[in-house]
Each structure stands twice: as C-alpha cells, then as structure tokens.
Design a protein around this motif. Structure first.
Motif, PDB file in Angstrom:
ATOM      1  N   ILE A   1      17.674  -0.037 -11.083  1.00 36.37           N
ATOM      2  CA  ILE A   1      18.192  -1.244 -10.436  1.00 36.37           C
ATOM      3  C   ILE A   1      19.068  -0.876  -9.238  1.00 36.37           C
ATOM      4  O   ILE A   1      18.961  -1.477  -8.158  1.00 36.37           O
ATOM      5  CB  ILE A   1      18.981  -2.102 -11.443  1.00 36.37           C
ATOM      6  N   ILE A   2      19.934   0.132  -9.414  1.00 38.49           N
ATOM      7  CA  ILE A   2      20.805   0.561  -8.314  1.00 38.49           C
ATOM      8  C   ILE A   2      19.966   1.080  -7.149  1.00 38.49           C
ATOM      9  O   ILE A   2      20.190   0.722  -5.985  1.00 38.49           O
ATOM     10  CB  ILE A   2      21.791   1.640  -8.802  1.00 38.49           C
ATOM     11  N   VAL A   3      18.980   1.920  -7.474  1.00 34.66           N
ATOM     12  CA  VAL A   3      18.118   2.463  -6.419  1.00 34.66           C
ATOM     13  C   VAL A   3      17.367   1.339  -5.716  1.00 34.66           C
ATOM     14  O   VAL A   3      17.311   1.278  -4.475  1.00 34.66           O
ATOM     15  CB  VAL A   3      17.124   3.483  -7.006  1.00 34.66           C
TER      16      VAL A   3
ATOM     17  N   ASN B   1       0.828  -1.201   0.000  1.00 34.76           N
ATOM     18  CA  ASN B   1       0.000   0.000   0.000  1.00 34.76           C
ATOM     19  C   ASN B   1       0.867   1.258   0.000  1.00 34.76           C
ATOM     20  O   ASN B   1       0.608   2.211  -0.746  1.00 34.76           O
ATOM     21  CB  ASN B   1      -0.925  -0.009   1.216  1.00 34.76           C
ATOM     22  N   TYR B   2       1.910   1.252   0.828  1.00 34.98           N
ATOM     23  CA  TYR B   2       2.799   2.413   0.894  1.00 34.98           C
ATOM     24  C   TYR B   2       3.598   2.566  -0.402  1.00 34.98           C
ATOM     25  O   TYR B   2       3.810   3.684  -0.884  1.00 34.98           O
ATOM     26  CB  TYR B   2       3.743   2.270   2.082  1.00 34.98           C
ATOM     27  N   PHE B   3       4.029   1.448  -0.962  1.00 36.32           N
ATOM     28  CA  PHE B   3       4.752   1.471  -2.228  1.00 36.32           C
ATOM     29  C   PHE B   3       3.913   2.127  -3.328  1.00 36.32           C
ATOM     30  O   PHE B   3       4.383   3.003  -4.064  1.00 36.32           O
ATOM     31  CB  PHE B   3       5.128   0.037  -2.626  1.00 36.32           C
ATOM     32  N   LEU B   4       2.659   1.741  -3.433  1.00 40.44           N
ATOM     33  CA  LEU B   4       1.790   2.323  -4.452  1.00 40.44           C
ATOM     34  C   LEU B   4       1.514   3.796  -4.173  1.00 40.44           C
ATOM     35  O   LEU B   4       1.390   4.597  -5.108  1.00 40.44           O
ATOM     36  CB  LEU B   4       0.473   1.545  -4.511  1.00 40.44           C
TER      37      LEU B   4
ATOM     38  N   GLY C   1       9.514   0.276   0.163  1.00 39.45           N
ATOM     39  CA  GLY C   1       8.608   0.685  -0.902  1.00 39.45           C
ATOM     40  C   GLY C   1       9.090   1.895  -1.672  1.00 39.45           C
ATOM     41  O   GLY C   1       8.813   2.031  -2.874  1.00 39.45           O
ATOM     42  N   VAL C   2       9.806   2.794  -1.001  1.00 39.80           N
ATOM     43  CA  VAL C   2      10.339   3.976  -1.679  1.00 39.80           C
ATOM     44  C   VAL C   2      11.320   3.568  -2.776  1.00 39.80           C
ATOM     45  O   VAL C   2      11.281   4.081  -3.901  1.00 39.80           O
ATOM     46  CB  VAL C   2      11.032   4.900  -0.663  1.00 39.80           C
ATOM     47  N   TYR C   3      12.192   2.614  -2.467  1.00 40.60           N
ATOM     48  CA  TYR C   3      13.259   2.243  -3.396  1.00 40.60           C
ATOM     49  C   TYR C   3      12.767   1.257  -4.455  1.00 40.60           C
ATOM     50  O   TYR C   3      13.165   1.346  -5.622  1.00 40.60           O
ATOM     51  CB  TYR C   3      14.425   1.655  -2.600  1.00 40.60           C
ATOM     52  N   ILE C   4      11.901   0.343  -4.054  1.00 42.59           N
ATOM     53  CA  ILE C   4      11.320  -0.566  -5.031  1.00 42.59           C
ATOM     54  C   ILE C   4      10.488   0.224  -6.041  1.00 42.59           C
ATOM     55  O   ILE C   4      10.482  -0.068  -7.242  1.00 42.59           O
ATOM     56  CB  ILE C   4      10.442  -1.629  -4.333  1.00 42.59           C
ATOM     57  N   GLY C   5       9.790   1.247  -5.549  1.00 43.56           N
ATOM     58  CA  GLY C   5       8.991   2.079  -6.442  1.00 43.56           C
ATOM     59  C   GLY C   5       9.834   2.741  -7.508  1.00 43.56           C
ATOM     60  O   GLY C   5       9.463   2.767  -8.685  1.00 43.56           O
TER      61      GLY C   5
END
Length: 525
Positions: A318-320, A56-59, A182-186
């Motif tokens: 990818i790095i992020v 939820n936070y990622f989205l 979630g910030v970085y996967i996003g």
C-alpha cells in the motif's frame, strides 16, 4: 521531403548527427519534414492510449514483483539455491533485455510501426509468462524468463517513444510519469496478492498464468486503439530552430540495407557527440541498481525481520502503491509546470531526492535496532521511514526519461532509448546478482541470511543513490550545452572520446559475461 545543398546538410549533421566532415551529394541529401512542433491528436484518444500503455507496461513489470514477494515460495517449490534465484532476478532477463531491445527498437523506428512492434512483443512475453507459471525446475523457469525478456525488452523504449509524440513537450513529463505509475501499482497489487495467496494457500505460479492471459488481451487492445503518432521535433531542434536531417541513399536494390546502416551509425554518432549522455546514463544506471536491489530483496528481508506481522507485505504494498504513485506523478507535474522556466529540474529531483532517500532506507533496514528490539515500535518506525524514502526518491522516473526522449533525434528516438536502457540494464541488473552470490550457501531461514541481506542492502542501495546523485549534478552544465546544440565538434578520435566509449563498452561487456557465468556455475553446484 525538400532538397538542400551540401553546405546546409553538413552544418545540420555537425549539430544533430555529428557526421564526419565529408562531402555529401546534394542529389541524395534530403530533410524529412514529416515532423510536428505540436501533436494534434484528440484528447479522448490520448487518454485511452495512455491508459492502455500504462496497463501494458504495468503487466510487463509485474513478474518482477511476483518473484520478489513470493521469493521463499519460488525457492522452495522449484528447489532453488540463493544464487539460482539471483540469476532469475538479475542477468537471466537483464542480458536479454540489453541485447534484444536494440534490434526490436530499431525495427520499430525503421518501419515506423511502433504500435505493431509493441503489440507483437506484448503477446510474446504474455505467452512466456504463462510458460513460466507452468515451470517445474530452474532450467524451465530460466528459459521461460529469457523468452519473456525477449518480449519485454522493447516495451519501455516503445512506450516512452510513443508518449513523447502523443503529447506536446511540456506535457510529456506528466504523460511519462503516468506510465511509470505502473511500477508502483505493480508492487502494491503484488503485495495484496501475496497476502491473499498466503491466506488461501494458492500457489505463486497462478499469478503468472493470470498475468499472461490478461497481457494478451491488453496487447490486442493496444493495437486497436493506440495510434501511430507523427514524430515531434526534439528539444535540441526546438531550441536551435533547425530541422533534423534524414538518412537517405540512392535508389538501388541495397537501398534499404544502406539506409538502415546509416540510421544506426548516425544514432551512435549523435550519442557519442552529446556531452552529457555518458554521465547521464551511468548515473541513471547506478540509481536503478539501488532500486533493483531494493525491489527484489527488501520485501523478503522485512518479512523475516518482523515475522509476527502477518499484514506487513500488504501495508508495504500500500505504501509503495500510494506514496510511489503520487510521488512519481508529482515529479512529472512539477517538471511540466516549471518547463518554461528551466529544463534541468529532472536532474535536481533525481540527484537530491535519491541522496535524501538513502538516509531513510538505512533507517528502514535498522528500524528494529533503532527501537531497541521492540517489534511494535520498530514497525511504526519502518512504515514512517519507508514513506519518506519513497516520497524523496521516486520523483525521478518519468521526468528523467522524458528529458532523454526529448533530447534524442525524432526518427531514431526509440533506438536511442533502447541504447539508454541497454547500458542501464547491464549495470543495474548486477545488483541482485551480487546479492545472490553473497548469500550463497546460507539457509534462507537462518539468522546469518538475515544479517548478510541487511549488510548487502545497507551498502548497495545508499552507494547507488549517492553515485547517481553526484553524477546527475555534475551533468548539469553538460546538459545545458547539449540543449543549446553545442555538441562535441569534429571527428571523434580513437585515442580520445571514441576509444574511451569503445573501451568502456568492452569492459562492461566482459564484466557482465563473467558475472553471469560465475552465477550460473554456482547455481548448479
């Protein structure tokens, strides 16, 4: 609830709610014993809850990365100026975040229905994301983003509050760090989507529409599977072995309104009497300001700096995603492992890590210059310095927000976290706004645009990181006092701490409004 006498209540209010030295009626004075020192929730349910809160936070963060990676496409398709884009990426959602997070978080605390409030908020911002993808001009997407900000405003505070009660204190840091992955996967997913969309010619707004649809599904799953956990005692209470006083009033027709008012005032008194709060929140705001500017403008800057590298955004993502995720989880894990020895590690990680990272951010910006104009060497320097920049800077998010959540009073921690976020957003959202104004009347494809962007990033990001680092280091002795329960004593005076807080809030509000009006004016001229 158990009754206590006026003297006991006064003592507790001095330490935790910092109420004025007034006489309290013992008939109306109660302690809420519905707190726990150790959450008792099955591990399988905690796991499912963490996954759903993470998704939820990622989205909720994903739209920011779409605007960042598709900046040029958004500007051209909607016929926006650089200032107009700055409005969309800065105060358009920032002001709404700041204003609406407070009442929403308060309702969640007052009704003890954090999961319900989170579900409704998630459904609302998901619908607004769909409308944003259907926009055809500046005003349509602006209104859609403001609406989305209304739904996204309480997501972080609610999620952090829930996790701080799902896990025992020493594991909260790891749990919150998982949320902030979630910030970085996003950003990583956005990079891959940007490359795929560019190759297939798919329009950027399709990503927002898909995000909205998935968001509605996740919101419903949150409501079904995430429990409303029992509130856990705060770090201050645990170290002083005392209970947290409740806010109760005589049973009348106006009792709910009076209780709500007392809860709000008691939370603000608590924050004002904390010795470290003002320094922590300002330091965190400057750290976020640098991060916001990095996230919004760095991808497009690097794409223009290395136009012959079609896979740059993909590798950037990818790095992020990989380095950022591993680093933020490492920060949470290290803090959890060291929790029994020191409670101050989050401050050291944030301060020192940001200062070191700023050096490598500068090397990123000037990687082509450092390689004598050779793109092949420059891109290698870029990827190496970027990896180190993320390894040093991103230890902080889960750790610092966990510490704040554990310092706040249990029954109003969501509201306190919203105040914490409010001040941060008002300050940090000014970063993209300032950059957008500095790029006004400059063609995005020109060399002057690239140079102005580089100068803005080279100044704002390191300054933000260093101001934050110095602030966090100065806050170390103050946090020690707060953990020990040694808050500022007595009634706050208008000519002292109370007046300074009010004056600072008024100045900050005036600057925010002025900057927003100026940016709106230039976006329409």
């Amino acid at each position: 609830n158990q009754t206590m006498d006026a003297k006991q209540e006064e003592d507790l209010h001095q330490v935790y709610y910092a109420h004025d030295n007034s006489d309290h009626s013992s008939q109306n004075s109660q302690i809420d014993t519905a707190l726990t020192t150790r959450p008792k929730i099955p591990i399988w349910r905690i796991t499912i809850s963490l996954i759903l809160l993470f998704l939820n936070y990622f989205l909720a963060q994903y739209d920011k990365f779409i605007l960042s990676y598709f900046q040029d496409d958004v500007i051209s398709s909607l016929h926006l100026s650089s200032s107009a884009y700055g409005v969309l990426s800065g105060y358009a959602t920032g002001i709404v975040y700041a204003l609406l997070a407070l009442p929403t978080a308060f309702v969640a605390d007052y009704t003890a229905a954090r999961v319900w409030v989170l579900t409704v908020a998630a459904v609302w911002w998901s619908l607004c994301a769909i409308f944003q993808g259907l926009s055809h001009n500046f005003w349509q997407i602006l209104l859609a983003r403001i609406g989305m900000g209304m739904g996204q405003a309480p997501v972080e505070a609610l999620s952090v509050s829930l996790i701080s009660d799902l896990l025992r204190q020493d594991y909260v840091f790891l749990g919150e760090s998982l949320l902030y992955v979630g910030v970085y996967i996003g950003e990583a997913v956005s990079g891959q989507i940007a490359v795929a969309f560019a190759r297939t010619g798919t329009p950027w707004n399709n990503a927002l529409i898909a995000m909205g649809i998935v968001g509605i599904v996740i919101a419903l799953l949150v409501r079904v599977f995430v429990p409303e956990p029992k509130r856990q005692i705060s770090l201050v209470m645990a170290n002083n072995e005392r209970q947290n006083p409740g806010s109760t009033v005589a049973s009348t027709a106006f009792a709910p309104m009076l209780t709500a008012r007392k809860n709000i005032l008691s939370t603000f008194r608590y924050l004002a009497h904390m010795r470290s709060f003002y320094l922590l929140v300002l330091s965190s705001a400057f750290r976020q300001l640098g991060g916001y500017v990095f996230g919004y403008y760095m991808p497009s800057y690097l794409s223009n700096l290395y136009p012959s590298e079609p896979s740059l955004l993909s590798r950037y993502g990818i790095i992020v995603g990989v380095v950022g995720s591993v680093t933020v989880l490492s920060g949470g894990l290290i803090t959890s492992l060291m929790w029994s020895r020191t409670k101050l590690l989050p401050l050291y990680l944030t301060a020192i890590g940001g200062m070191i990272s700023s050096i490598f951010v500068l090397l990123m910006l000037f990687s082509l210059n450092a390689s004598n104009g050779d793109p092949n060497r420059g891109i290698k320097v870029l990827y190496g310095t970027m990896s180190i920049a993320y390894m040093t800077a991103e230890l902080w998010l889960g750790a610092i927000n966990s510490l704040i959540a554990l310092l706040l009073p249990p029954h109003t921690k969501t509201f306190g976290l919203a105040v914490w976020s409010l001040i941060q957003v008002l300050i940090s959202s000014s970063g993209p706004q300032i950059v957008g104004l500095s790029l006004r009347n400059t063609e995005p494809e020109s060399g002057a645009y690239l140079e102005k962007t580089r100068i803005a990033l080279a100044v704002i990001i390191p300054v933000g990181y260093w101001l934050a680092g110095i602030g966090f280091l100065l806050a170390l002795p103050l946090v020690k006092l707060d953990i020990a329960g040694r808050f500022v004593e007595g009634r706050l005076q208008w000519c002292g701490r109370k007046g300074a807080f009010l004056a600072g809030g008024c100045v900050l509000g005036a600057l925010v409004v002025a900057l927003f009006i100026v940016s709106i004016y230039y976006s329409t001229t």
